[in-house]
Design an enzyme around this catalytic site. Structure first.
Site, PDB file in Angstrom:
ATOM      1  N   CYS A  59     -47.786   5.139   5.974  1.00 45.98           N
ATOM      2  CA  CYS A  59     -49.057   4.435   6.148  1.00 45.98           C
ATOM      3  C   CYS A  59     -49.161   3.698   7.489  1.00 45.98           C
ATOM      4  CB  CYS A  59     -49.289   3.450   5.008  1.00 45.98           C
ATOM      5  SG  CYS A  59     -48.195   2.011   5.060  1.00 45.98           S
TER       6      CYS A  59
ATOM      7  N   CYS B 109     -49.710   1.184   0.317  1.00 45.85           N
ATOM      8  CA  CYS B 109     -49.103   2.364   0.940  1.00 45.85           C
ATOM      9  C   CYS B 109     -49.198   3.557  -0.006  1.00 45.85           C
ATOM     10  CB  CYS B 109     -47.639   2.079   1.274  1.00 45.85           C
ATOM     11  SG  CYS B 109     -46.747   3.518   1.901  1.00 45.85           S
TER      12      CYS B 109
ATOM     13  N   TYR C 154      -1.146  -1.115 -13.776  1.00 47.84           N
ATOM     14  CA  TYR C 154      -0.045  -0.166 -13.599  1.00 47.84           C
ATOM     15  C   TYR C 154       1.251  -0.786 -13.060  1.00 47.84           C
ATOM     16  CZ  TYR C 154      -2.684  -0.167  -9.177  1.00 47.84           C
ATOM     17  OH  TYR C 154      -3.390  -0.543  -8.053  1.00 47.84           O
TER      18      TYR C 154
ATOM     19  N   CYS D 284     -41.495  -1.095   3.514  1.00 47.59           N
ATOM     20  CA  CYS D 284     -42.876  -1.134   3.964  1.00 47.59           C
ATOM     21  C   CYS D 284     -43.530  -2.379   3.372  1.00 47.59           C
ATOM     22  CB  CYS D 284     -43.601   0.127   3.500  1.00 47.59           C
ATOM     23  SG  CYS D 284     -45.391   0.084   3.757  1.00 47.59           S
TER      24      CYS D 284
ATOM     25  N   GLU E 211       0.769   9.360 -12.104  1.00 45.28           N
ATOM     26  CA  GLU E 211      -0.434   8.682 -12.586  1.00 45.28           C
ATOM     27  C   GLU E 211      -1.637   9.133 -11.763  1.00 45.28           C
ATOM     28  OE1 GLU E 211       0.369   4.561 -11.991  1.00 45.28           O
ATOM     29  OE2 GLU E 211       2.153   4.536 -13.259  1.00 45.28           O
TER      30      GLU E 211
ATOM     31  N   CYS F 268     -43.971   1.983   8.834  1.00 44.73           N
ATOM     32  CA  CYS F 268     -43.844   2.901   7.700  1.00 44.73           C
ATOM     33  C   CYS F 268     -44.283   4.301   8.129  1.00 44.73           C
ATOM     34  CB  CYS F 268     -44.703   2.414   6.542  1.00 44.73           C
ATOM     35  SG  CYS F 268     -44.782   3.572   5.156  1.00 44.73           S
TER      36      CYS F 268
ATOM     37  N   LYS G 210      -2.070  13.198  -2.208  1.00 49.94           N
ATOM     38  CA  LYS G 210      -3.528  13.341  -2.158  1.00 49.94           C
ATOM     39  C   LYS G 210      -3.974  14.768  -2.462  1.00 49.94           C
ATOM     40  CE  LYS G 210      -5.804  10.265  -0.982  1.00 49.94           C
ATOM     41  NZ  LYS G 210      -6.094   9.545   0.268  1.00 49.94           N
TER      42      LYS G 210
ATOM     43  N   SER H 256       0.855  -1.182   0.000  1.00 46.48           N
ATOM     44  CA  SER H 256       0.000   0.000   0.000  1.00 46.48           C
ATOM     45  C   SER H 256       0.895   1.237   0.000  1.00 46.48           C
ATOM     46  CB  SER H 256      -0.910   0.008   1.229  1.00 46.48           C
ATOM     47  OG  SER H 256      -0.137  -0.040   2.415  1.00 46.48           O
TER      48      SER H 256
ATOM     49  N   LYS I 169      -4.522   8.798  -9.288  1.00 41.84           N
ATOM     50  CA  LYS I 169      -4.773   7.810  -8.235  1.00 41.84           C
ATOM     51  C   LYS I 169      -6.224   7.365  -8.335  1.00 41.84           C
ATOM     52  CE  LYS I 169      -4.362   6.775  -3.342  1.00 41.84           C
ATOM     53  NZ  LYS I 169      -5.703   6.174  -3.273  1.00 41.84           N
TER      54      LYS I 169
ATOM     55  N   ASP J 146      -9.712   5.711  -7.769  1.00 41.50           N
ATOM     56  CA  ASP J 146     -10.485   5.446  -6.552  1.00 41.50           C
ATOM     57  C   ASP J 146     -11.309   4.187  -6.777  1.00 41.50           C
ATOM     58  OD1 ASP J 146     -11.323   5.854  -3.998  1.00 41.50           O
ATOM     59  OD2 ASP J 146     -12.800   7.390  -4.476  1.00 41.50           O
TER      60      ASP J 146
END
Length: 671
Positions: free
Chosen positions: A412, A432, A227, A427, A112, A409, A315, A81, A114, A116
């Site tokens: 209702c 409803c 990569y 529900c 490059e 609910c 970051k 990491s 990053k 997500d």
């Protein structure tokens, strides 16, 4: 048999080549229709000769049998990491350490985006994709081979270019993610189906890849970029990381974009450019990965703990702000799903004013322990829906109490129950009012029965007045009943009745979509209509026959089957048919100017709605896409056409004005 085997091999190679042109080079050589014809031919061959269905066949991307659990995989080399740096000072310290350890005055880096997403490792042997796994704890991950096979941008067989030799073994690392446009469409589809929205592309990608049912993974728009590779015997030695990436690209693998940066100043300029351009990228990023380019220097630098010394994640500042939760409300959707929503003191996040944020479900609400009056951090990135990141506990009011999720609910009062997946509370009442208003609005929507004039307010008025309790009640309305509603004049009533009458002549696809079956969006409704041209055929269809419909997995098939087994639902459909609603079966032309063509619609037309234009194109064997690319055959540009028209002009795509489009529809092609 030998002829069939040879043809199957040719088709697999041809389809793999077209996947490479489409996903890696972004330069397709055939239309979608031509690709589909090749795929159908291979499917038919494999159905006739099952022994020809190899694991790396493109037909296997639809997903195999569901797994009971994921097997563990011990990585042959640890999946490290990256350490994070958050500002120029921290990156300067990183650069200084590298220069001191290397004994050089300046370092060349590779920068490059990053991604997500979710880190994965892939193993190829003799050029064939053999196994894929998640990162896990870095040492041991989960075997998700079956799910990765469904990712269309991942080659199941390496396609070497420029004379590059395929290595005996290749282990390559990368990231599975969802593009922003695909994520937007995925959430739109979930909203149409009454399902809770995904918070962000990363969660959607991670959840999709870890589905036990590969068919569910196949229905999600996953992409992949690679990569890095693990050094193994038989691989060429490269002096730089850049050369290594070019090698992977020449093997036919989709490689993450990258830029060179000379020294500290070069990285600073690249970081500034990346931060400014982050929203223009087709995928979400939360920073920039900076790597030493020199491979020998990397080896000398080595690693510390679980992170390499030669790379960091630089970051971006988070696009989040703090604000106050004024209230928490539980909303009831058309499928009965109860979704908690936080009403916020309006705040600008990423240039957009945010006043609401979804809390997704009861489990998420409890995990974050969001309460009324709390000060919270709200994040928004790109088109992602606003999300509460965390609570500022030091600012929590002294009299604060945990939010009690309703056991009944809120609309209702009926009992609630968790669904079969154990995450969503629904529900249980079929009558409803909250569900009925949403169901009527959806039934009458433009892409369903297209009853112009029935929006949120009118749907609510029709239900609350008691005039509409079922779909069929819409077709029993008359002018007197309508004019009893507040603000409904004679002309408005006449227009609405005319729209209701027009909607009786519809298509099987629209009709099935209008019924509001869970998991059934427009694409699934189209596939069901093609498999079951008469809606009543679904009354007697068993679950296996529903599962055989294109892109319908076991979970979705179970929901569809259960819907048509419910007597109340069949009675509702019969009442609509008795009221004169006539769903026409699909009729797709095999010839003509639109057959096998990809068309993009932009701007408005005076002669027909966009949905009508889409139906006319599809009825003639064409496909309507949402964005312009090199594979687009026509762009139909109406009034106030925008960026899609500009993109078509840049790419040299044929552009039709409204008159030319209508002429083509009539078969009167103009030069």
């Amino acid at each position: 048999m030998k002829t069939a085997e040879k043809r199957a091999r040719e088709l697999r190679q041809e389809l793999a080549h077209h996947n490479y042109r489409y996903y890696v080079l972004d330069s397709p050589e055939v239309s979608d229709a031509q690709y589909d014809r090749l795929m159908r031919e291979l499917q038919e061959l494999e159905a006739k000769h099952p022994q020809l269905a190899t694991p790396d066949s493109p037909t296997q991307r639809v997903g195999g049998e569901a797994a009971e659990k994921f097997e563990k995989v011990v990585h042959r080399a640890p999946m490290l990491s990256l350490a994070n740096v958050f500002n120029d000072e921290e990156f300067s310290d990183f650069d200084e350490r590298i220069r001191k350890l290397a004994g050089v005055s300046e370092v060349t880096y590779v920068c490059e985006p990053k991604l997500d997403g979710l880190a994965i490792t892939l193993r190829y042997e003799q050029g064939k994709f053999l196994q894929g796994a998640t990162r896990g704890d870095g040492t041991t991950g989960e075997d998700v081979t079956g799910n990765l096979r469904t990712v269309r941008s991942l080659p199941l067989e390496l396609l070497p270019q420029d004379g590059v030799k395929v290595p005996p073994v290749l282990e390559v690392r990368g990231e599975v993610f969802i593009r922003k446009e695909d994520f937007k469409k995925l959430n739109e589809k979930r909203e149409e189906e009454g399902e809770p929205l995904f918070a962000n592309p990363r969660n959607a990608a991670a959840g999709s890849l870890r589905q036990l049912d590969p068919k569910m993974t196949a229905s999600r728009p996953l992409s992949i970029y690679l990569y890095e590779y693990v050094a193994t015997e038989g691989l060429p030695a490269f002096k730089t990381h850049t050369e290594k990436l070019e090698y992977l690209k020449k093997l036919g693998l989709p490689v993450n974009r990258h830029e060179h940066a000379k020294g500290l100043d070069g990285v600073r300029k690249q970081y500034e450019a990346s931060q400014k351009g982050r929203h223009a990228l087709p995928f979400e990023v939360d920073g920039m990965v900076v790597k030493v380019d020199d491979e020998d220097l990397r080896l000398r630098l080595g690693q510390v703990s679980k992170s390499p010394r030669w790379a960091v994640a630089y970051k971006f500042p988070p696009e989040e702000e703090s604000t106050r939760v004024d209230a928490i409300e539980v909303q009831v959707g058309r499928t009965g799903a109860l979704t908690p929503v936080a009403h916020l003191k309006p705040v600008k996040v990423g240039g957009v004013t945010v006043s609401r944020a979804t809390l997704h479900n009861e489990d998420e609400l409890r995990r974050k322990d969001v309460r009324q009056g709390d000060t919270v951090f709200v994040r928004r990135a790109g088109d992602v829906i606003p999300e509460i990141v965390s609570v500022v506990l030091s600012k929590r009011p002294a009299d604060s109490k945990p939010y009690e999720f309703p056991k009944n609910c809120p609309v209702c009062g009926a009992q609630t129950a968790k669904d079969e997946e154990g995450a969503i509370i629904r529900c249980t009442s079929a009558s409803c009012p909250a569900q009925l208003v949403e169901k009527i609005r959806h039934f009458a929507s433009r892409t369903a029965m297209d009853v112009d004039g029935v929006g949120d307010k009118l749907a609510s008025a029709l239900v609350s007045s008691g005039l509409v309790k079922t779909f069929a009640d819409l077709y029993a309305l008359d002018k007197t009943k309508l004019m009893s509603l507040e603000r409904m004049g004679e002309k408005s009533a006449e227009n609405l009745l005319a729209a209701i009458e027009r909607s009786k002549q519809t298509t099987q696809r629209r009709f099935l979509y209008a019924l509001g079956i869970r998991h059934v969006g427009e694409a699934t409704a189209k596939a069901l209509a093609e498999a079951f041209p008469d809606v009543r055929q679904l009354y007697t269809a068993d679950q296996d026959s529903v599962t055989r419909v294109k892109d319908v997995g076991p979970t979705m098939a179970q929901v569809i089957y259960a819907f048509f087994q419910e007597p109340q639902n069949r009675a509702a459909i019969d009442a609509l048919l008795s009221a004169g609603v006539t769903p026409a079966p699909p009729q797709v032309a095999t010839g003509g100017p639109f057959a096998g063509k990809t068309v993009v619609l932009t701007g408005g037309m005076s002669g027909m709605s966009r949905e009508q234009a889409k139906e006319e194109i599809e009825r003639r064997g064409g496909k309507v896409a949402g964005s312009v690319s090199r594979k687009t055959d026509f762009v139909v540009a109406g009034e106030d056409a925008g960026s899609k028209l500009k993109k078509a002009q840049e790419l040299g795509v044929r552009i039709l004005d409204e008159q030319a489009f209508l002429s083509l529809l009539k078969g009167e092609a103009r030069s």
